[in-house]
Design a protein around this motif. Structure first.
Motif, PDB file in Angstrom:
ATOM      1  N   ALA A   1     -16.450   6.813 -34.849  1.00 38.63           N
ATOM      2  CA  ALA A   1     -16.103   6.874 -33.422  1.00 38.63           C
ATOM      3  C   ALA A   1     -16.797   8.062 -32.758  1.00 38.63           C
ATOM      4  O   ALA A   1     -17.328   7.942 -31.648  1.00 38.63           O
ATOM      5  CB  ALA A   1     -14.587   6.971 -33.255  1.00 38.63           C
ATOM      6  N   LEU A   2     -16.810   9.201 -33.414  1.00 45.28           N
ATOM      7  CA  LEU A   2     -17.478  10.385 -32.876  1.00 45.28           C
ATOM      8  C   LEU A   2     -18.984  10.147 -32.774  1.00 45.28           C
ATOM      9  O   LEU A   2     -19.612  10.493 -31.767  1.00 45.28           O
ATOM     10  CB  LEU A   2     -17.185  11.604 -33.747  1.00 45.28           C
ATOM     11  CG  LEU A   2     -17.740  12.933 -33.284  1.00 45.28           C
ATOM     12  CD1 LEU A   2     -17.190  13.316 -31.919  1.00 45.28           C
ATOM     13  CD2 LEU A   2     -17.420  14.019 -34.291  1.00 45.28           C
TER      14      LEU A   2
ATOM     15  N   SER B   1     -19.730   7.878 -29.917  1.00 49.19           N
ATOM     16  CA  SER B   1     -19.576   8.640 -28.671  1.00 49.19           C
ATOM     17  C   SER B   1     -20.821   9.475 -28.391  1.00 49.19           C
ATOM     18  O   SER B   1     -21.293   9.540 -27.257  1.00 49.19           O
ATOM     19  CB  SER B   1     -18.355   9.550 -28.736  1.00 49.19           C
ATOM     20  OG  SER B   1     -17.181   8.797 -28.881  1.00 49.19           O
TER      21      SER B   1
ATOM     22  N   LEU C   1     -23.178   8.989 -25.125  1.00 45.65           N
ATOM     23  CA  LEU C   1     -23.442  10.116 -24.222  1.00 45.65           C
ATOM     24  C   LEU C   1     -24.928  10.443 -24.174  1.00 45.65           C
ATOM     25  O   LEU C   1     -25.475  10.749 -23.111  1.00 45.65           O
ATOM     26  CB  LEU C   1     -22.633  11.340 -24.652  1.00 45.65           C
ATOM     27  CG  LEU C   1     -21.127  11.244 -24.420  1.00 45.65           C
ATOM     28  CD1 LEU C   1     -20.426  12.442 -25.045  1.00 45.65           C
ATOM     29  CD2 LEU C   1     -20.802  11.140 -22.950  1.00 45.65           C
TER      30      LEU C   1
END
Length: 154
Positions: free
Chosen positions: A46-47, A50, A54
Motif C-alpha cells: 500500500a505504501l 502510494s 504520488l
C-alpha cells in the motif's frame, strides 16, 4: 518559450525528477514486498503504491508546466553548513545528548538557512517539527533512541 523562437519547450522541472524517483522507489518497494508473506505484505505494498501514484502526479504536474529555465542553485557554503549541521546532529544523537535538544537546534539552523525570518516564528516551527517527529517516531512507531546521558532532556 525558448529564447529566440515562439515555440514552447519542455525542460524537466524538479517535480519531474522527484516524481520519477518516487515511482522508482515505490516500484522497488512493491517488488520487495511481493516476496513477503500475505499478512506482512499489505502495508508495504500500500505504501509503495502510494509512492508510485504520488510520483506519477508529480510527473504529470511537472510535464504540464512549460518553463524557460529551471534554476537550481545552492550556495556551496550553505550546502556545507547544512551538511555539517546534519553531521553534528547525528554525532549529538549518538553521543548521548538526547533527541529533543539536538533536533530542535538542527531545525533552527535549517530554518535560518532556508531564509525563514522572525525568531518567534522560527522557534515555534522548530519546536513543532521536533515535537511532531518525537511523537510520530519515538512514541507512535516505537523507534528506539541511543542511550542518553541526560534522560530528563530525552
Amino acid at each position: 518559450m525558448s529564447e529566440g523562437s515562439g515555440n514552447p519547450t519542455f525542460r524537466p522541472h524538479s517535480d519531474v525528477w522527484v516524481g520519477v524517483s518516487l515511482m522508482a522507489i515505490g516500484g522497488y518497494g512493491a517488488w520487495l514486498a511481493s516476496g513477503f508473506d500475505a499478512l506482512s505484505r499489505t502495508y508495504p505494498i500500500a505504501l509503495s503504491v502510494s509512492l508510485i501514484v504520488l510520483g506519477a502526479l508529480l510527473v504529470a504536474k511537472g510535464a504540464r508546466q512549460r518553463l524557460e529555465t529551471v534554476p537550481f542553485k545552492i550556495s556551496g557554503q550553505a550546502a556545507l553548513f547544512a551538511t555539517l549541521t546534519l553531521a553534528a546532529w547525528i554525532i549529538a544523537l549518538t553521543s548521548g545528548l538526547g533527541y529533543l535538544l539536538p533536533t530542535f537546534v538542527m531545525q533552527l539552523v535549517f530554518l535560518l538557512l532556508c531564509g525563514v525570518s522572525g525568531y518567534r516564528k522560527i522557534i515555534l516551527i522548530a519546536a513543532t517539527i521536533t515535537a511532531v517527529s518525537y511523537l510520530a517516531f519515538i512514541v507512535g512507531l516505537g523507534v528506539r533512541l541511543p542511550a542518553t546521558l541526560m534522560p530528563w532532556i530525552l
